[in-house]
Design an enzyme around this catalytic site. Structure first.
Site, PDB file in Angstrom:
ATOM      1  N   GLY A  12       0.795  -1.216   0.000  1.00  0.00           N
ATOM      2  CA  GLY A  12       0.000   0.000   0.000  1.00  0.00           C
ATOM      3  C   GLY A  12       0.828   1.268   0.000  1.00  0.00           C
ATOM      4  N   ASP A  30      -3.412   4.554   7.952  1.00  0.00           N
ATOM      5  CA  ASP A  30      -2.800   3.348   8.505  1.00  0.00           C
ATOM      6  C   ASP A  30      -2.749   3.504  10.019  1.00  0.00           C
ATOM      7  OD1 ASP A  30      -0.856   0.946   7.259  1.00  0.00           O
ATOM      8  OD2 ASP A  30      -0.369   1.499   9.316  1.00  0.00           O
ATOM      9  N   ASN A  85      -5.579  -9.796  -0.389  1.00  0.00           N
ATOM     10  CA  ASN A  85      -5.687 -11.193  -0.818  1.00  0.00           C
ATOM     11  C   ASN A  85      -6.900 -11.862  -0.166  1.00  0.00           C
ATOM     12  OD1 ASN A  85      -3.579 -11.467  -2.664  1.00  0.00           O
ATOM     13  ND2 ASN A  85      -2.073 -11.753  -1.046  1.00  0.00           N
ATOM     14  N   LYS A 163      -6.531 -13.631  -9.265  1.00  0.00           N
ATOM     15  CA  LYS A 163      -5.306 -13.519  -8.452  1.00  0.00           C
ATOM     16  C   LYS A 163      -5.014 -14.826  -7.729  1.00  0.00           C
ATOM     17  CE  LYS A 163      -1.832 -11.299  -6.553  1.00  0.00           C
ATOM     18  NZ  LYS A 163      -1.591 -11.792  -5.226  1.00  0.00           N
ATOM     19  N   GLU A 170       2.164 -19.302  -9.525  1.00  0.00           N
ATOM     20  CA  GLU A 170       3.416 -18.829  -8.924  1.00  0.00           C
ATOM     21  C   GLU A 170       4.033 -19.914  -8.041  1.00  0.00           C
ATOM     22  OE1 GLU A 170       3.943 -15.893  -5.328  1.00  0.00           O
ATOM     23  OE2 GLU A 170       3.411 -14.761  -7.132  1.00  0.00           O
TER      24      GLU A 170
END
Length: 289
Positions: A12, A30, A85, A163, A170
């Site tokens: 971020g 944050d 995620n 994703k 991956e």
């Protein structure tokens, strides 16, 4: 454009810098005081003009609570983007929960890691075309220059699903490189494994950014002596294999790479103890500590 960005960690924080460099106004929040632009979500929302766009980049465990907080602060016509995620199956219920309030929802799979600020991010977006188009200037600033790096993958959930598959692939790619590395290390013929890895970076069909990163790691530590052979997983590999089972799609490589990560966490594998015991029972192949 204006953007509220929640979560200014390794991903971020770099996204904020890339967006600002492209001329966008980013109001970041944050819980770490040294990185935040504002003291609260309320202050962040107050600094944004309607229709607001707020992007969350927080750990999966706090995403729901963050979106619920935002839902009480935003207004009809505003858009929430989740770039963390999250599991794809969470996206539909989120969008439905926000719909009565008139708040729109996009899910974005983001790949690029700590290098995204420099190289750009690969973005896979799920949601209505109208809302994607409204946010397109943000996506254009985050993706790499050129025609690649962005896809409107489909309706809500498609971004995180894409994703998930990306991360499953991956897993398999990383493990293939790792097995090749180990085989050359074990060989009595290959004397300079790092040099071979480096030779594959150009002109080879196995060249990739992951290979570049392996070469970088070997430059720093040629025998990887300072690393422990332990690999965690953050869930996407498991979800990918779950989907393979649900849809009867054979994911042999991805599943094997996931199980290899599980094996890396065992100092003394119970399964291999059982194999050793069986070999001893039928053939006298005793292996003692």
């Amino acid at each position: 454009m204006q953007l509220g960005l929640i979560g200014l960690g390794r991903m971020g924080g770099n996204m904020r810098e890339r967006l600002r460099a492209a001329g966008h106004e980013v109001v970041g929040y944050d819980h770490h005081k040294e990185t935040t632009d504002v003291a609260s979500l309320q202050e962040m929302v107050a600094k944004l003009s309607a229709p607001r766009v707020v992007w969350t980049m927080v750990p999966a465990g706090v995403t729901e609570a963050t979106i619920d907080q935002l839902a009480e602060l935003l207004e009809p016509g505003d858009i929430i983007i989740d770039g963390g995620n999250s599991r794809f199956s969470d996206d539909g219920p989120r969008a439905e929960r926000l719909k009565p309030k008139g708040i729109h929802y996009l899910d974005v799979g983001v790949s690029g890691g700590i290098w995204g600020n420099t190289n750009g991010y690969a973005l896979m977006v799920g949601g209505d075309a109208e809302h994607v188009a409204h946010c397109q200037p943000i996506f254009d600033a985050l993706k790499p220059a050129g025609q690649f790096g962005f896809a409107h993958a489909g309706p809500v959930g498609a971004g995180h699903y894409s994703k998930m598959v990306h991360n499953g692939i991956e897993y398999g790619l990383m493990h293939a490189y790792a097995e090749g590395y180990e085989l050359m290390k074990a060989s009595e013929l290959v004397e300079n494994v790092p040099a071979v890895i480096k030779s594959w970076r150009e002109g080879s069909v196995v060249k990739s950014w992951l290979l570049d990163l392996l070469d970088r790691a070997l430059d720093e530590d040629p025998d990887l002596a300072n690393l422990r052979g332990y690999a965690d997983d953050t869930g996407e590999g498991r979800w990918t294999v779950d989907e393979g089972v649900r849809l009867a799609v054979p994911l042999n490589v991805i599943a094997a790479s996931l199980f290899a990560r599980f094996q890396s966490r065992q100092d003394d594998s119970p399964a291999m103890k059982a194999v050793a015991a069986l070999r001893n029972q039928f053939g006298g192949h005793a292996v003692k500590r």
